[in-house]
Design a protein around this motif. Structure first.
Motif, PDB file in Angstrom:
ATOM      1  N   ASP A 149       1.039  -1.338   0.151  1.00 19.69           N
ATOM      2  CA  ASP A 149      -0.003  -0.064   0.038  1.00 19.69           C
ATOM      3  C   ASP A 149       0.807   1.403  -0.089  1.00 19.69           C
ATOM      4  N   GLY A 150       2.017   1.392   0.795  1.00 19.60           N
ATOM      5  CA  GLY A 150       2.828   2.493   0.955  1.00 19.60           C
ATOM      6  C   GLY A 150       3.230   2.885  -0.476  1.00 19.60           C
ATOM      7  N   LEU A 151       3.993   1.815  -1.268  1.00 14.58           N
ATOM      8  CA  LEU A 151       4.667   2.040  -2.396  1.00 14.58           C
ATOM      9  C   LEU A 151       3.630   2.366  -3.460  1.00 14.58           C
ATOM     10  N   SER A 152       2.671   1.726  -3.201  1.00 17.01           N
ATOM     11  CA  SER A 152       1.525   2.055  -4.254  1.00 17.01           C
ATOM     12  C   SER A 152       1.169   3.431  -4.406  1.00 17.01           C
ATOM     13  N   MET A 153       0.857   4.004  -3.049  1.00 15.33           N
ATOM     14  CA  MET A 153       0.305   5.276  -2.736  1.00 15.33           C
ATOM     15  C   MET A 153       1.483   6.239  -3.456  1.00 15.33           C
ATOM     16  N   ILE A 154       2.657   6.054  -2.912  1.00 15.48           N
ATOM     17  CA  ILE A 154       3.816   7.007  -3.443  1.00 15.48           C
ATOM     18  C   ILE A 154       3.782   7.192  -4.932  1.00 15.48           C
ATOM     19  N   ALA A 155       3.847   5.773  -5.716  1.00 17.77           N
ATOM     20  CA  ALA A 155       3.886   5.715  -7.024  1.00 17.77           C
ATOM     21  C   ALA A 155       2.452   6.675  -7.592  1.00 17.77           C
ATOM     22  N   THR A 156       1.625   6.397  -7.106  1.00 19.41           N
ATOM     23  CA  THR A 156       0.557   7.124  -7.737  1.00 19.41           C
ATOM     24  C   THR A 156       0.538   8.649  -7.789  1.00 19.41           C
ATOM     25  N   THR A 157       1.295   9.175  -7.183  1.00 19.48           N
ATOM     26  CA  THR A 157       1.488  10.713  -6.899  1.00 19.48           C
ATOM     27  C   THR A 157       2.203  11.151  -8.097  1.00 19.48           C
TER      28      THR A 157
END
Length: 404
Positions: A149-157
């Motif tokens: 979840d953390g890496l996915s949220m960072i990459a989505t930005t």
């Protein structure tokens, strides 16, 4: 047989190269290819992909080595490149070619390669795209953010997440490994500018507090982006549409007046209030070539030799009164027999001046003078001659030698 004839004789394939005129005519074209000729090329170039890069062109040996190693399982047969930077890849069958299209994107030297199916009627041109996939490095990622979840949220930005590399995946699964940065494949869009920093808030385990962390974003390949056209492929400075718009605005500012295109604006002479005309400074040509530094002078260090000390006056007087024995015969080795003594004595008498031979009284006076004053005349005369271990033999006139 000439060298050219030998090459032509060894050549097994021959082309019917001749004069030929097109049978049909098309407006504005000099040559019209026959349909049968185009069909033969299409059959030979079947199952071929054409690819290109948006940024700097990657060298052909690099691309050829990459596809031979990574596309071997897809049935790659051969590849080539033309002068405009387009690459052609021939496959054994259509299934392998389509599999390469599906398994993309293919990134070589951090640049994505855009692939398309080749056809004889397709025009070779590099199309400006709105979305590209780029490998991105996200530095200073907190350990708490190494989760799905953390890496996915960072990459989505940044864009649309596509994949993680093996090291980041291992860190995300086991929470142990490379923690300096997270590397992800993200599809970015030209509609918005690329992010360079990301700020994250991490909640405390107890309470309602948060800790703030700032992460920096590094793009392994930074594509040219035009904000006016919202495409990748050219920048704002080289935008063709923006240049035309600026040119039209400049013409509107002139008010329809005719502008002198031969004279650069701001370069015409300016006259001040006193009537003096200013002269613009000329540009100085830049020096070309490599700067050569002048060699430094070499110094040679030599030891300083002190001056010789002055000898005492007594020693100087003694050396000045010293003289070599004029009788060269005396340098010969003496003999012990009497014959040798007589020969030396006779030779001495021959070398002496005539006045010294005839006047024996002078010799006796000298001997008496030496005896009177205590001078060792024999030792004085022996100075500068060869030293002998024995006292036998005649070397100088002495009272012990009887004059014949």
């Amino acid at each position: 047989m000439s060298y050219a004839d030998s090459l032509l004789g060894n050549k097994s394939l021959k082309v019917n190269f001749r004069s030929l005129v097109s049978e049909s005519v098309h407006e504005g074209c000099d040559v019209v290819l026959p349909r049968e000729s185009v069909r033969s090329v299409h059959d030979k170039m079947a199952n071929t992909l054409v690819g290109y890069f948006l940024g700097d062109r990657v060298a052909y040996p690099v691309v050829d080595y990459y596809v031979r190693n990574n596309w071997k399982k897809y049935g790659i047969q051969k590849s080539m490149m033309n002068a405009k930077g387009f690459f052609f890849f021939k496959f054994a069958d259509e299934a392998g070619m389509m599999k390469v299209m599906q398994d993309g994107p293919w990134i070589i030297r951090s640049q994505p390669m855009f692939l398309d199916i080749w056809s004889p009627s397709a025009k070779l041109e590099k199309k400006e795209v709105k979305k590209v996939q780029i490998w991105v490095k996200i530095h200073d990622v907190p350990i708490a953010a190494y989760t799905e979840d953390g890496l996915s949220m960072i990459a989505t930005t940044i864009g649309v997440p596509k994949a993680l590399d093996s090291y980041t995946t291992s860190m995300c699964m086991d929470m142990w490994g490379r923690s300096s940065y997270a590397r992800a494949l993200i599809e970015v869009s030209a509609d918005k500018s690329l992010r360079e920093e990301i700020t994250m808030a991490i909640p405390d385990m107890e309470g309602d507090g948060f800790s703030k962390e700032t992460m920096s974003v590094e793009y392994e390949w930074y594509p040219l982006r035009c904000a006016h056209c919202s495409v990748f492929g050219h920048s704002d400075d080289t935008c063709p549409f923006q240049a035309v718009r600026q040119g039209n605005a400049r013409n509107m500012d002139m008010g329809g007046k005719q502008h002198n295109q031969g004279r650069r604006p701001g370069k015409h002479p300016v006259t001040d209030e006193e009537g003096y005309t200013g002269v613009h400074s000329k540009k100085v040509a830049r020096q070309t070539g490599f700067p050569v530094s002048k060699p430094k002078p070499k110094f040679e260090y030599r030891p300083v030799v002190g001056k010789k000390k002055e000898e005492p006056a007594n020693r100087a007087s003694a050396s000045s009164s010293r003289s070599n024995n004029p009788f060269d015969v005396l340098n010969e080795l003496p003999t012990n027999d009497e014959e040798g003594v007589e020969n030396l004595e006779s030779a001495k008498q021959d070398e002496m001046p005539t006045s010294a031979k005839n006047d024996e009284d002078d010799v006796e006076v000298v001997d008496d003078f030496s005896e009177m004053h205590g001078y060792d005349m024999d030792g004085f005369l022996r100075q500068g001659t060869i030293k002998f271990d024995t006292k036998k033999g005649a070397s100088t006139p002495s009272s012990s030698v009887t004059h014949g």
